[in-house]
Design an enzyme around this catalytic site. Structure first.
Site, PDB file in Angstrom:
ATOM      1  N   HIS A 100       0.857  -1.206   0.000  1.00  0.00           N
ATOM      2  CA  HIS A 100       0.000   0.000   0.000  1.00  0.00           C
ATOM      3  C   HIS A 100       0.878   1.235   0.000  1.00  0.00           C
ATOM      4  O   HIS A 100       2.079   1.160   0.226  1.00  0.00           O
ATOM      5  CB  HIS A 100      -0.990  -0.030   1.163  1.00  0.00           C
ATOM      6  CG  HIS A 100      -0.378   0.099   2.526  1.00  0.00           C
ATOM      7  ND1 HIS A 100       0.426  -0.874   3.077  1.00  0.00           N
ATOM      8  CD2 HIS A 100      -0.435   1.087   3.455  1.00  0.00           C
ATOM      9  CE1 HIS A 100       0.812  -0.503   4.284  1.00  0.00           C
ATOM     10  NE2 HIS A 100       0.313   0.697   4.536  1.00  0.00           N
TER      11      HIS A 100
ATOM     12  N   HIS B 173       4.434  -4.697  10.476  1.00  0.00           N
ATOM     13  CA  HIS B 173       4.882  -4.037  11.710  1.00  0.00           C
ATOM     14  C   HIS B 173       5.040  -5.022  12.862  1.00  0.00           C
ATOM     15  O   HIS B 173       4.347  -6.042  12.919  1.00  0.00           O
ATOM     16  CB  HIS B 173       3.870  -2.971  12.162  1.00  0.00           C
ATOM     17  CG  HIS B 173       3.827  -1.759  11.289  1.00  0.00           C
ATOM     18  ND1 HIS B 173       4.589  -0.643  11.526  1.00  0.00           N
ATOM     19  CD2 HIS B 173       3.114  -1.500  10.173  1.00  0.00           C
ATOM     20  CE1 HIS B 173       4.341   0.273  10.587  1.00  0.00           C
ATOM     21  NE2 HIS B 173       3.441  -0.226   9.746  1.00  0.00           N
TER      22      HIS B 173
ATOM     23  N   ASP C   9       5.796   4.781   5.053  1.00  0.00           N
ATOM     24  CA  ASP C   9       6.640   3.841   5.805  1.00  0.00           C
ATOM     25  C   ASP C   9       6.738   2.478   5.101  1.00  0.00           C
ATOM     26  O   ASP C   9       7.411   1.565   5.584  1.00  0.00           O
ATOM     27  CB  ASP C   9       6.144   3.676   7.257  1.00  0.00           C
ATOM     28  CG  ASP C   9       4.742   3.108   7.364  1.00  0.00           C
ATOM     29  OD1 ASP C   9       3.852   3.541   6.614  1.00  0.00           O
ATOM     30  OD2 ASP C   9       4.529   2.212   8.214  1.00  0.00           O
TER      31      ASP C   9
ATOM     32  N   HIS D 254      -7.340  -0.699   5.568  1.00  0.00           N
ATOM     33  CA  HIS D 254      -6.323   0.224   6.072  1.00  0.00           C
ATOM     34  C   HIS D 254      -6.147   1.355   5.048  1.00  0.00           C
ATOM     35  O   HIS D 254      -6.203   2.533   5.383  1.00  0.00           O
ATOM     36  CB  HIS D 254      -5.029  -0.559   6.264  1.00  0.00           C
ATOM     37  CG  HIS D 254      -3.858   0.252   6.729  1.00  0.00           C
ATOM     38  ND1 HIS D 254      -3.776   0.790   7.989  1.00  0.00           N
ATOM     39  CD2 HIS D 254      -2.704   0.606   6.096  1.00  0.00           C
ATOM     40  CE1 HIS D 254      -2.618   1.439   8.115  1.00  0.00           C
ATOM     41  NE2 HIS D 254      -1.959   1.344   6.983  1.00  0.00           N
TER      42      HIS D 254
ATOM     43  N   HIS E  23       1.393   3.971   1.817  1.00  0.00           N
ATOM     44  CA  HIS E  23       1.949   4.740   2.937  1.00  0.00           C
ATOM     45  C   HIS E  23       3.474   4.849   2.866  1.00  0.00           C
ATOM     46  O   HIS E  23       4.163   3.902   2.482  1.00  0.00           O
ATOM     47  CB  HIS E  23       1.535   4.123   4.276  1.00  0.00           C
ATOM     48  CG  HIS E  23       0.101   4.406   4.623  1.00  0.00           C
ATOM     49  ND1 HIS E  23      -0.609   3.650   5.527  1.00  0.00           N
ATOM     50  CD2 HIS E  23      -0.755   5.364   4.169  1.00  0.00           C
ATOM     51  CE1 HIS E  23      -1.846   4.138   5.624  1.00  0.00           C
ATOM     52  NE2 HIS E  23      -1.954   5.170   4.800  1.00  0.00           N
TER      53      HIS E  23
END
Ligand code: ZN
Ligand code: FE
Length: 241
Positions: A56, A171, A60, A114, A58
């Site tokens: 995705h 994560h 990070d 998300h 994002h």
């Protein structure tokens, strides 16, 4: 032959994964949120870098894209629905597509919630799932762009995979997820045992990733929700936890 998979902790609590397909000699990284430490590890391994796989948009998860592409001349694959927000994307993927990495093939599974275009990569031969910020060990990603219904359906798709499938999530959130899970299902013996294992791993600063689909089915409160409504109630509780 199966994929060799290495975990590379980056940016505090993110995981970047380095995939090596030994038969054809192809190397990929999943979700490089930064380029420096990823490039250093790729150099040390000495195989170069052929592909970046993105779950995705994002930062990070994509922050290393352009730096790594410039350094190694690799190609970048990611979610078609978020292509405009994935720096350097070459190949756009969506549900039902396959991605070939040497002799290995990943099925692309849509896992929105998300983010709206979030995808996961399922390498069936290697029994490995890369699911970014959709499913976490004992948890699920925050609903930034989607809703509980959407994420519940995403979980259904992932939970349909074989129990032995290893879950490589984006994560290391497991210790705090375990506290929440115990708060909602403290009488689940599988969860109690898993929480003790997690505590022992984290005390030695070792990763809790990967888990397996079977472990998540038995212990992740979000995997145990029986309806989108129940899933949504859990997500709201977790947001306030
Ligand atoms: Zn994210
Ligand atoms: Fe993330």
């Amino acid at each position: 032959m199966t994929l060799e998979i290495e975990l590379l902790p980056i940016l505090g609590d993110n995981y970047c994964f380095i995939l090596r397909e030994p038969e054809k000699g192809v190397t990929a990284v999943v979700d490089p949120g930064t380029d420096g430490p990823v490039a250093a590890r790729i150099e040390a391994l000495g195989h170069g870098l052929d592909w970046i796989l993105i779950t995705h948009h994002h930062a990070d998860h994509t922050g290393g894209n352009l730096g790594l592409k410039e350094r190694f001349g690799c190609k970048i694959a990611g979610p078609a629905a978020e292509a405009a927000r994935v720096p350097g994307i070459d190949v756009e993927l969506g549900h039902g597509d396959t991605f070939t990495l040497g002799a290995e093939t990943a099925a692309i599974i849509d896992t929105p919630g998300h983010t709206r275009g979030h995808i996961s990569y399922h390498f069936a031969q290697s029994r490995a799932l890369f699911c970014g910020d959709a499913m976490f060990v004992l948890g699920c990603g925050r609903l930034f762009e989607g809703d509980a219904e959407m994420m519940f359906r995403s979980f259904e798709r992932l939970l349909a995979l074989d129990d032995a499938t290893r879950v490589y999530c984006g994560h290391e959130y497991t210790a705090s997820n375990a506290k929440f899970a115990l708060s909602v299902e403290g009488d689940n013996p599988d969860l109690q045992a898993r929480a003790r294992e997690i505590e022992a791993l984290r005390a030695k600063d070792q990763p809790t990733v990967p888990s397996t689909i079977g472990q998540e089915r038995a212990t992740n409160p979000f995997a145990r929700a029986r309806s989108a409504e129940e899933f949504g109630r859990l997500r709201t509780l977790k947001d306030r936890f």
